[in-house]
Design a protein around this motif. Structure first.
Motif, PDB file in Angstrom:
ATOM      1  N   ILE A 118       0.880  -1.170   0.000  1.00  0.00           N
ATOM      2  CA  ILE A 118       0.000   0.000   0.000  1.00  0.00           C
ATOM      3  C   ILE A 118       0.917   1.219   0.000  1.00  0.00           C
ATOM      4  O   ILE A 118       1.314   1.711   1.062  1.00  0.00           O
ATOM      5  CB  ILE A 118      -0.942   0.004   1.229  1.00  0.00           C
ATOM      6  CG1 ILE A 118      -1.673  -1.333   1.355  1.00  0.00           C
ATOM      7  CG2 ILE A 118      -1.920   1.167   1.135  1.00  0.00           C
ATOM      8  CD1 ILE A 118      -2.493  -1.477   2.641  1.00  0.00           C
ATOM      9  N   PRO A 119       1.288   1.692  -1.194  1.00  0.00           N
ATOM     10  CA  PRO A 119       2.275   2.780  -1.287  1.00  0.00           C
ATOM     11  C   PRO A 119       1.916   4.022  -0.473  1.00  0.00           C
ATOM     12  O   PRO A 119       2.789   4.620   0.148  1.00  0.00           O
ATOM     13  CB  PRO A 119       2.322   3.085  -2.789  1.00  0.00           C
ATOM     14  CG  PRO A 119       1.860   1.828  -3.449  1.00  0.00           C
ATOM     15  CD  PRO A 119       0.856   1.220  -2.515  1.00  0.00           C
ATOM     16  N   SER A 120       0.654   4.423  -0.456  1.00  0.00           N
ATOM     17  CA  SER A 120       0.273   5.655   0.243  1.00  0.00           C
ATOM     18  C   SER A 120       0.468   5.561   1.754  1.00  0.00           C
ATOM     19  O   SER A 120       0.592   6.577   2.428  1.00  0.00           O
ATOM     20  CB  SER A 120      -1.188   6.009  -0.064  1.00  0.00           C
ATOM     21  OG  SER A 120      -2.043   4.977   0.400  1.00  0.00           O
ATOM     22  N   LEU A 121       0.515   4.343   2.288  1.00  0.00           N
ATOM     23  CA  LEU A 121       0.708   4.156   3.730  1.00  0.00           C
ATOM     24  C   LEU A 121       2.108   3.650   4.076  1.00  0.00           C
ATOM     25  O   LEU A 121       2.428   3.489   5.247  1.00  0.00           O
ATOM     26  CB  LEU A 121      -0.322   3.170   4.291  1.00  0.00           C
ATOM     27  CG  LEU A 121      -1.797   3.513   4.101  1.00  0.00           C
ATOM     28  CD1 LEU A 121      -2.670   2.450   4.753  1.00  0.00           C
ATOM     29  CD2 LEU A 121      -2.116   4.887   4.659  1.00  0.00           C
ATOM     30  N   GLY A 122       2.904   3.370   3.056  1.00  0.00           N
ATOM     31  CA  GLY A 122       4.233   2.818   3.304  1.00  0.00           C
ATOM     32  C   GLY A 122       4.186   1.375   3.795  1.00  0.00           C
ATOM     33  O   GLY A 122       5.120   0.910   4.439  1.00  0.00           O
ATOM     34  N   VAL A 123       3.127   0.650   3.459  1.00  0.00           N
ATOM     35  CA  VAL A 123       2.978  -0.740   3.901  1.00  0.00           C
ATOM     36  C   VAL A 123       3.502  -1.683   2.833  1.00  0.00           C
ATOM     37  O   VAL A 123       3.108  -1.601   1.665  1.00  0.00           O
ATOM     38  CB  VAL A 123       1.493  -1.076   4.205  1.00  0.00           C
ATOM     39  CG1 VAL A 123       1.313  -2.558   4.448  1.00  0.00           C
ATOM     40  CG2 VAL A 123       1.001  -0.269   5.387  1.00  0.00           C
ATOM     41  N   LYS A 124       4.404  -2.560   3.232  1.00  0.00           N
ATOM     42  CA  LYS A 124       4.893  -3.673   2.417  1.00  0.00           C
ATOM     43  C   LYS A 124       4.959  -4.850   3.367  1.00  0.00           C
ATOM     44  O   LYS A 124       5.843  -4.916   4.209  1.00  0.00           O
ATOM     45  CB  LYS A 124       6.270  -3.373   1.837  1.00  0.00           C
ATOM     46  CG  LYS A 124       6.278  -2.275   0.808  1.00  0.00           C
ATOM     47  CD  LYS A 124       7.647  -2.070   0.211  1.00  0.00           C
ATOM     48  CE  LYS A 124       7.589  -0.971  -0.839  1.00  0.00           C
ATOM     49  NZ  LYS A 124       8.859  -0.830  -1.543  1.00  0.00           N
ATOM     50  N   ALA A 125       3.989  -5.751   3.232  1.00  0.00           N
ATOM     51  CA  ALA A 125       3.876  -6.812   4.229  1.00  0.00           C
ATOM     52  C   ALA A 125       3.663  -8.179   3.593  1.00  0.00           C
ATOM     53  O   ALA A 125       2.933  -8.306   2.609  1.00  0.00           O
ATOM     54  CB  ALA A 125       2.708  -6.511   5.169  1.00  0.00           C
ATOM     55  N   PRO A 126       4.287  -9.194   4.181  1.00  0.00           N
ATOM     56  CA  PRO A 126       4.008 -10.553   3.717  1.00  0.00           C
ATOM     57  C   PRO A 126       2.587 -10.958   4.125  1.00  0.00           C
ATOM     58  O   PRO A 126       2.033 -10.423   5.093  1.00  0.00           O
ATOM     59  CB  PRO A 126       5.050 -11.396   4.461  1.00  0.00           C
ATOM     60  CG  PRO A 126       5.389 -10.604   5.677  1.00  0.00           C
ATOM     61  CD  PRO A 126       5.232  -9.158   5.289  1.00  0.00           C
ATOM     62  N   LEU A 127       2.031 -11.895   3.354  1.00  0.00           N
ATOM     63  CA  LEU A 127       0.705 -12.416   3.665  1.00  0.00           C
ATOM     64  C   LEU A 127       0.806 -13.883   4.053  1.00  0.00           C
ATOM     65  O   LEU A 127       1.546 -14.645   3.434  1.00  0.00           O
ATOM     66  CB  LEU A 127      -0.220 -12.300   2.449  1.00  0.00           C
ATOM     67  CG  LEU A 127      -0.619 -10.892   2.054  1.00  0.00           C
ATOM     68  CD1 LEU A 127      -1.347 -10.900   0.711  1.00  0.00           C
ATOM     69  CD2 LEU A 127      -1.490 -10.273   3.134  1.00  0.00           C
ATOM     70  N   MET A 128       0.060 -14.240   5.077  1.00  0.00           N
ATOM     71  CA  MET A 128      -0.052 -15.639   5.464  1.00  0.00           C
ATOM     72  C   MET A 128      -1.476 -16.099   5.178  1.00  0.00           C
ATOM     73  O   MET A 128      -2.368 -15.282   5.018  1.00  0.00           O
ATOM     74  CB  MET A 128       0.289 -15.815   6.943  1.00  0.00           C
ATOM     75  CG  MET A 128      -0.665 -15.090   7.885  1.00  0.00           C
ATOM     76  SD  MET A 128      -0.200 -15.231   9.626  1.00  0.00           S
ATOM     77  CE  MET A 128      -0.209 -16.980   9.862  1.00  0.00           C
TER      78      MET A 128
END
Length: 183
Positions: A46-56
């Motif tokens: 989510i570029p606008s929030l700075g989120v880069k997260a793995p998914l389980m």
């Protein structure tokens, strides 16, 4: 969303959610999301929030939707009974807003606005790109299960609103609704 086992109420009373998920997966065509384990989402950006997260992968157990572990606050979870992001149907991703001590992966989710981009990387190398349609905060007692599980699009869900110290849980959910732009 931090704290006690009561966090299993993140979505709604388990019976409602379980019933909706069972209804979604009854079709007998063998093409339910859980019958397609070869392609899964692996990451959310989510570029606008700075989120880069793995998914389980998350499932439904005893009528309750599983949640990512609190000791992995920077990990979000894809509900494997929902659609694979980029495929037709409702794709549902859950994440904690915080832990007892720190913000978690969806801490800023309520700041999302219409038009912003969400990207979900898949195990087949494709990237599903979504455009945010709306964000709402709703009481857990009025959780819009039909809108979440039966309409096409991506749904991001976390806790929000005031924290109920007696019940050790947030009173509301923050929900982002997004439409697939391209895969």
């Amino acid at each position: 969303m931090a704290g006690s086992p009561r966090w299993s109420r993140i979505i709604v009373a388990g019976l409602v959610t379980g019933a909706v998920m069972v209804a979604v997966n009854k079709g007998g065509d063998g093409d339910s999301p859980s019958s397609r384990p070869s392609v899964v989402p692996s990451r959310i950006d989510i570029p606008s929030l700075g989120v880069k997260a793995p998914l389980m992968r998350l499932g439904v157990k005893d009528g309750q939707i599983e949640l990512p572990p609190l000791d992995e606050p920077d990990t979000a979870g894809w509900l494997k009974e929902s659609a694979v992001p980029g495929d037709p149907g409702s794709a549902v991703i859950l994440g904690h807003v915080d832990t007892k001590t720190d913000p978690a992966v969806f801490y800023k989710l309520k700041q999302m606005r219409a038009g912003q981009v969400i990207k979900v990387s898949r195990s087949d190398g494709k990237i599903a790109q979504y455009r945010v349609d709306s964000v709402e905060q709703v009481s857990k007692d009025r959780f819009p299960a039909d809108k979440i599980y039966l309409e096409d699009g991506l749904r991001l869900i976390t806790c929000g609103g005031n924290f109920d110290w007696d019940k050790h849980e947030y009173r509301d959910n923050v929900i982002v609704y997004a439409t697939l732009v391209k895969t």
